[in-house]
Scaffold this motif. Structure first.
Motif, PDB file in Angstrom:
ATOM      1  N   UNK A 195      61.076  44.065  51.328  1.00 38.59           N
ATOM      2  CA  UNK A 195      59.988  43.386  50.361  1.00 38.59           C
ATOM      3  C   UNK A 195      60.531  41.764  50.340  1.00 38.59           C
ATOM      4  N   UNK A 196      59.741  41.203  50.692  1.00 39.33           N
ATOM      5  CA  UNK A 196      60.100  39.502  50.216  1.00 39.33           C
ATOM      6  C   UNK A 196      59.225  38.988  49.212  1.00 39.33           C
ATOM      7  N   UNK A 197      59.906  37.997  48.514  1.00 45.50           N
ATOM      8  CA  UNK A 197      59.355  37.335  47.433  1.00 45.50           C
ATOM      9  C   UNK A 197      59.392  35.872  47.698  1.00 45.50           C
ATOM     10  N   UNK A 198      58.175  35.395  47.289  1.00 46.03           N
ATOM     11  CA  UNK A 198      58.322  33.988  47.898  1.00 46.03           C
ATOM     12  C   UNK A 198      57.758  33.069  46.377  1.00 46.03           C
ATOM     13  N   UNK A 199      58.441  31.938  46.361  1.00 47.28           N
ATOM     14  CA  UNK A 199      58.143  31.080  45.135  1.00 47.28           C
ATOM     15  C   UNK A 199      57.923  29.595  45.462  1.00 47.28           C
ATOM     16  N   UNK A 200      56.937  29.207  45.028  1.00 45.32           N
ATOM     17  CA  UNK A 200      56.513  27.683  45.156  1.00 45.32           C
ATOM     18  C   UNK A 200      56.433  27.160  43.754  1.00 45.32           C
ATOM     19  N   UNK A 201      57.171  25.771  43.817  1.00 48.02           N
ATOM     20  CA  UNK A 201      57.211  24.896  42.440  1.00 48.02           C
ATOM     21  C   UNK A 201      56.427  23.715  42.888  1.00 48.02           C
ATOM     22  N   UNK A 202      55.573  23.548  42.328  1.00 48.87           N
ATOM     23  CA  UNK A 202      54.485  22.132  42.504  1.00 48.87           C
ATOM     24  C   UNK A 202      54.552  21.295  41.265  1.00 48.87           C
ATOM     25  N   UNK A 203      55.103  20.159  41.713  1.00 48.11           N
ATOM     26  CA  UNK A 203      55.196  19.145  40.742  1.00 48.11           C
ATOM     27  C   UNK A 203      53.994  18.064  40.921  1.00 48.11           C
ATOM     28  N   UNK A 204      53.230  17.924  39.740  1.00 42.96           N
ATOM     29  CA  UNK A 204      51.912  17.335  40.061  1.00 42.96           C
ATOM     30  C   UNK A 204      51.712  16.079  39.015  1.00 42.96           C
ATOM     31  N   UNK A 205      51.079  15.098  39.451  1.00 41.54           N
ATOM     32  CA  UNK A 205      50.785  14.079  38.274  1.00 41.54           C
ATOM     33  C   UNK A 205      49.323  14.150  38.110  1.00 41.54           C
ATOM     34  N   UNK A 206      48.625  14.216  36.973  1.00 37.56           N
ATOM     35  CA  UNK A 206      47.503  14.412  36.647  1.00 37.56           C
ATOM     36  C   UNK A 206      46.605  13.033  36.485  1.00 37.56           C
ATOM     37  N   UNK A 207      45.487  13.051  36.954  1.00 34.02           N
ATOM     38  CA  UNK A 207      44.682  11.749  36.590  1.00 34.02           C
ATOM     39  C   UNK A 207      44.324  11.207  35.426  1.00 34.02           C
ATOM     40  N   UNK A 208      43.249  10.928  34.932  1.00 39.80           N
ATOM     41  CA  UNK A 208      42.857  10.360  33.857  1.00 39.80           C
ATOM     42  C   UNK A 208      42.791  11.375  32.819  1.00 39.80           C
ATOM     43  N   UNK A 209      44.142  11.359  32.063  1.00 41.42           N
ATOM     44  CA  UNK A 209      44.557  12.641  31.212  1.00 41.42           C
ATOM     45  C   UNK A 209      45.232  11.821  30.077  1.00 41.42           C
ATOM     46  N   UNK A 210      44.561  11.830  28.722  1.00 42.53           N
ATOM     47  CA  UNK A 210      45.218  11.212  27.706  1.00 42.53           C
ATOM     48  C   UNK A 210      45.626  11.912  26.339  1.00 42.53           C
ATOM     49  N   UNK A 211      45.635  13.302  26.786  1.00 37.04           N
ATOM     50  CA  UNK A 211      46.271  14.298  25.644  1.00 37.04           C
ATOM     51  C   UNK A 211      46.583  15.454  26.259  1.00 37.04           C
ATOM     52  N   UNK A 212      47.385  16.163  25.687  1.00 38.06           N
ATOM     53  CA  UNK A 212      47.843  17.430  26.038  1.00 38.06           C
ATOM     54  C   UNK A 212      46.613  18.709  26.044  1.00 38.06           C
ATOM     55  N   UNK A 213      45.373  18.133  25.257  1.00 37.52           N
ATOM     56  CA  UNK A 213      44.348  19.194  25.130  1.00 37.52           C
ATOM     57  C   UNK A 213      43.526  18.673  26.550  1.00 37.52           C
ATOM     58  N   UNK A 214      43.524  17.615  26.858  1.00 33.85           N
ATOM     59  CA  UNK A 214      42.914  17.527  28.449  1.00 33.85           C
ATOM     60  C   UNK A 214      43.616  17.737  29.402  1.00 33.85           C
TER      61      UNK A 214
END
Length: 96
Positions: A1-20
């Protein structure tokens, strides 16, 4: 069995709150899950313009793990509303 893990660091666009931020991240995670992976926001939860997404999967074939994780990475990289800053991939096999 093989297990793969991917970590994606992303920057969100026009977001002004945690709710958005949640409103943007939630559909991305749902789209990733369509590829048969587990996906969750795993970091940067207190910063509203950054997010760390974790994607994992298990398979009996290492080529399949690479193929699916490549597809997930391309999918996120192609989204115009966010910017993929960094990707970290790990594959664990029978000898690990």
């Amino acid at each position: 069995m093989y297990v793969g893990a991917l970590e994606l660091d992303i920057l969100l666009g026009d977001v002004r709150s945690l709710k958005e931020k949640r409103a943007m991240v939630k559909p991305v995670l749902a789209e990733l899950r369509r590829y048969g992976v587990s996906a969750a926001e795993t970091g940067e939860q207190d910063r509203y313009r950054r997010s760390m997404l974790g994607v994992t999967m298990a398979s009996s074939a290492v080529d399949h793990v690479h193929e699916v994780l490549d597809t997930c990475e391309r999918h996120v990289a192609g989204m115009p509303e966010l910017q993929l800053l960094a990707v970290r991939r790990r594959i664990f096999g029978p000898e690990d």
